[in-house]
Design an enzyme around this catalytic site. Structure first.
Site, PDB file in Angstrom:
ATOM      1  N   LYS A   1     -15.753  -1.402   3.645  1.00  0.00           N
ATOM      2  CA  LYS A   1     -15.107  -1.782   2.399  1.00  0.00           C
ATOM      3  C   LYS A   1     -16.193  -2.299   1.454  1.00  0.00           C
ATOM      4  CE  LYS A   1     -10.795  -3.375   4.618  1.00  0.00           C
ATOM      5  NZ  LYS A   1     -10.047  -4.601   5.027  1.00  0.00           N
TER       6      LYS A   1
ATOM      7  N   GLU B   1       0.800  -1.213   0.000  1.00  0.00           N
ATOM      8  CA  GLU B   1       0.000   0.000   0.000  1.00  0.00           C
ATOM      9  C   GLU B   1       0.836   1.267   0.000  1.00  0.00           C
ATOM     10  OE1 GLU B   1      -3.100  -0.017   2.896  1.00  0.00           O
ATOM     11  OE2 GLU B   1      -3.974  -1.879   2.157  1.00  0.00           O
TER      12      GLU B   1
END
Length: 427
Positions: A336, A205
């Site tokens: 999410k 990430e």
């Protein structure tokens, strides 16, 4: 009806880790086209929507040909003629094709990419920015960013056990200032690693690749980076994504880096000691997803002091959020969309958290794409917090930069939520 769906098509494209993912393209009667792309997680809760992958040896078994067939077959047949402007009806139709609790028939990647494509098309047809389309005239704020500085866990070859070491710039007065603060902390963290001779690139990430002798060593380094950047005294605070399900099972927590095993009570004592020594304001998944008693105990002990986020524990599921509220577990929910499977289900989970007065965090996944929809979800749904990843890699920066554009183009009309996004910082 100009927003009637006239075509639905699935295609293979690639995510930020160079793995296949699914893109769905929806066309409306007025010619508007919407694109939706499925992200993919590395650490996943056992109850979240399952991705439909091909298996076999090609692409390491991660191909999406089967998902494409689902889109171009039953999904297309079911959605042709529907009104894209009615997201709830479209998502309900998708769910009617797959009654399984984890989207095991169509695949969560199939449903979320389709749901997102319809959402994008509907906003375009209305001539509105996606965030404004989502807000439906309600109040909105610019979210507090949660930015990874050091990667870990499944995002970084398990070099450290804790998955994410992040910062939240609670002292910022605007989203632009928040980004500037995060940029300086990220830069100083890199310089610190360079001084130590342990600078070795970035994790999935975009956070600095971990090179630490213990998990607490990373906490010390992050605290020092915050101080060197000039944002001590509570201007920037630490958030940890423990992702304890990755190393905890049956009430036992094994830190591989330190070769130590704890029972739940001893593990909670470790977290308590960290809270006493470091400026930690938020912890995500402090215990494993099956450790309901541990989550309730941790929340009872620290829920008035810090934000306690459920991710694998809640899997963006409204019913699970309601159950956690009743049990006194967590005080924030991670949202999410691909974990739920559709936009409507993701929003329902967020709203369940908001009804309880919880913090709500819209989150990306470790396998991401150029799609910036989650930035618009965070603003348009007035979620208050946005967790994208780090301050590097274009699939991350595209989302941060989109928030800057929204703030700039609003001409200051959208206030920055700041520290009040945290349930423990509200007046």
């Amino acid at each position: 009806m100009s927003t009637r769906i006239t075509s639905v098509n699935g295609y293979r494209i690639w995510d930020s880790r160079g793995r296949p993912t699914l893109e769905v393209v929806v066309r409306l009667q007025d010619g508007t086209v919407g694109h939706g792309i499925a992200p993919a997680g590395a650490s996943r809760g056992s109850h979240e929507a399952i991705e439909l992958r091909d298996g076999g040896s090609r692409f390491g078994g991660l191909g999406v040909d089967q998902a494409i067939l689902k889109v171009n077959g039953p999904v297309r047949v079911a959605l042709i003629g529907m009104d894209a402007a009615n997201q709830a009806d479209v998502d309900a139709r998708l769910l009617s094709l797959d009654a399984s609790p984890t989207k095991s028939v169509l695949g969560g990647n199939t449903t979320v990419a389709t749901s997102l494509a319809v959402l994008h098309a509907s906003a375009k047809a209305a001539g509105l920015p996606l965030w404004r389309h989502l807000s439906q005239g309600g109040p909105v704020t610019m979210p507090l960013p949660e930015v990874q500085i050091f990667g870990g866990g499944a995002h970084a070859g398990r070099r450290v056990d804790i998955q994410d070491f992040l910062v939240m710039p609670v002292g910022a007065q605007s989203f632009d200032e928040a980004m500037c603060m995060c940029a300086e902390i990220y830069r100083h963290a890199g310089l610190l690693m360079q001084e130590r001779g342990s600078l070795a690139g970035v994790a999935d990430e975009g956070g600095w690749w971990p090179a630490f002798t213990s998990n607490e060593d990373a906490l010390e380094a992050l605290t020092l980076a915050i101080d060197r950047a000039g944002y001590g005294q509570g201007q920037a605070v630490i958030s940890l994504d423990i992702a304890a399900s990755e190393f905890g099972r049956d009430g036992r927590y094994r830190l591989a880096l330190e070769d130590k095993v704890y029972d739940t009570d001893a593990w909670l004592d470790v977290l308590a000691s960290w809270l006493s020594r470091y400026p930690i304001a938020s912890i995500e998944d402090p215990v494993a997803e099956d450790d309901a008693a541990g989550m309730a105990k941790f929340t009872q002990a620290f829920g008035r002091k810090i934000q306690i986020i459920g991710d694998d524990f809640l899997v963006t599921n409204a019913q699970r959020v309601d159950q956690a509220v009743a049990a006194g577990s967590c005080n924030a929910v991670l949202v999410k969309p691909n974990q739920a499977g559709t936009i409507s289900e993701a929003r329902a989970a967020m709203q369940a958290g908001q009804r309880a007065g919880w913090g709500t965090v819209i989150s990306a996944r470790s396998g991401e794409t150029e799609d910036v929809a989650i930035t618009h979800l965070a603003v348009g749904w007035n979620a208050g917090q946005l967790k994208v990843g780090s301050f590097a890699r274009s699939e991350r920066m595209a989302k941060w930069n989109e928030a800057l554009r929204i703030e700039r183009e609003s001409g200051g009309a959208i206030p920055f939520v700041g520290a009040s996004a945290l349930p423990t910082h509200r007046a």
